[in-house]
Structures are given as C-alpha cells and as structure tokens.
Design a protein around this motif. Sequence first.
Motif, mmCIF file in Angstrom:
data_model
loop_
_atom_site.group_PDB
_atom_site.id
_atom_site.type_symbol
_atom_site.label_atom_id
_atom_site.label_comp_id
_atom_site.label_asym_id
_atom_site.label_seq_id
_atom_site.Cartn_x
_atom_site.Cartn_y
_atom_site.Cartn_z
ATOM 1 N N GLN A 140 0.807 -1.213 0.000
ATOM 2 C CA GLN A 140 0.000 0.000 0.000
ATOM 3 C C GLN A 140 0.848 1.275 0.000
ATOM 4 N N LYS A 141 2.065 1.200 0.532
ATOM 5 C CA LYS A 141 2.912 2.392 0.621
ATOM 6 C C LYS A 141 3.700 2.641 -0.659
ATOM 7 N N THR A 142 4.262 1.567 -1.224
ATOM 8 C CA THR A 142 5.129 1.739 -2.393
ATOM 9 C C THR A 142 4.406 1.519 -3.717
ATOM 10 N N GLY A 143 3.266 0.828 -3.677
ATOM 11 C CA GLY A 143 2.563 0.516 -4.910
ATOM 12 C C GLY A 143 3.175 -0.639 -5.671
ATOM 13 N N ARG A 144 4.178 -1.285 -5.088
ATOM 14 C CA ARG A 144 4.842 -2.408 -5.750
ATOM 15 C C ARG A 144 4.164 -3.729 -5.394
ATOM 16 N N SER A 145 4.311 -4.689 -6.281
ATOM 17 C CA SER A 145 3.787 -6.023 -6.019
ATOM 18 C C SER A 145 4.529 -6.651 -4.850
ATOM 19 N N ARG A 146 3.789 -7.383 -4.021
ATOM 20 C CA ARG A 146 4.405 -8.092 -2.902
ATOM 21 C C ARG A 146 4.873 -9.484 -3.312
#
Length: 229
Positions: free
Chosen positions: A98-104
């Motif tokens: 949610q903070k970076t917008g990157r896939s987990r």
Amino acid sequence: TGPLEGCKLIRKENSSYGFVDYFDRRSAALAILTLNGRHLFGQAIKVNWAYASGQREDTSGHFNIFVGDLSPEVTDATLFACLSVYPSCSDARVMWDQKTGRSRGFGFVSFRNQQDAQSAINDLTGKWLGSRQIRCNWAAKGAGANDDKQNTDAKSVVELTSGTSEDGQETINDDAPENNPQYTTVYVGNLAPEVTQLDLHRHFHALGAGVIEEVRVQRDKGFGFVRYS
C-alpha cells in the motif's frame, strides 16, 4: 478480444473516460493486456479494470489457491488471463504494497470448481509467468482477507484500478508497469496452438521495439512472454 455487451463514454472538459462491458471476464482481461498503452487518435489510452460497488463476484464460497514468486510486472489482469484457461476461474488478485505501490510477489486466484483449482496447482507449479517460475498451492483459510479488505473501495462509486479517480482525473503511479522502466516483460495471450517460440520471436523482432532477451511460450495454455533487455 471478444464480443462487447456495451460501452459508455463520459466527456469532461479536461479529460474524458469511458467504460466497455464484455460478456465474459477473460475477454476483458485480454483487452487490458492488449490495448493498454495503445494510441487512439494520437494519444495513449489507459485500460484497466473498473468496478462498481457490489459488482465484483462474491468468491467467499469459491476454491482459492495461492500463487507465489510472482515477478514485478505481473498484474491482476495478467494473472487472471493466464489462469482463465481453467473455465471456472472467477477472480485473480495480486497483493500490492500500500505504501510503495509495488507487487508483494504473490496473489490469490479463485475457482468455482475444486477440480480446476487442483489442476491449476498441478499444472502451473514451476512454470514460468513473466520472468519467474511460480509456485501454486491451496490458500490457507482466510488468507488474503486482510489484504483484500485494504484493496477494496467501500464507496458506492466506480473505482478505476489504473489510478484514475471517478471524475476521470489521472493519478500517476510511477511503480505501475507502464511507467516503471524495470518492467520489460510483456504477456502475449490467445496464441494458436501451433505458435512456437521462434514464431513469437520473429513477430516481435519485426516490430523493432528493442533487443529481445528471452521468449517463452506455453503452447498448451495458449500464452507466452517476451522479455526485452
């Protein structure tokens, strides 16, 4: 990519946007993968999922599997398009930070039919999706519930997952695949069974878009990937 049920255009003073309804979800997923970034009247268009409150299918009673080791460029649409070769596939979601917008690096896929879910686990574990080999297993009961809650908009308005608000104003996400230069793998769907890796390489090489590092084709599933340097 498939037959259309209808479409709607909303014109705004600064920017316009619209919605296109398909009869089936797989056609919509293929439209996202093939049309996002295409130029329409000289301007690149953004194509992504649009949801209205209560529109998304309730998958609480479906059979859910975990898909891990996802490469960064894999999106919800990519994951669904790949898994929708199983007829009862109902939903696919990549978990995002949610903070970076990157896939987990993992996601969850739902199936209406238990056998399709088991077949996906058996068939796809160790197969290449994007730039990585994925692993599939049954999702633990309740897995992804908190993540899903974070990713669901509770407002009774249309939510555009591409970063576009309901008034059509675009919010740029630099980590989205179309904006991040580290994403160099493209998905190619709806391939005929006779298409080989060499065929795909020749076709994309002819475009002159850049240096191709790797081509992979899943002939039995009808899709492939092209990775550029």
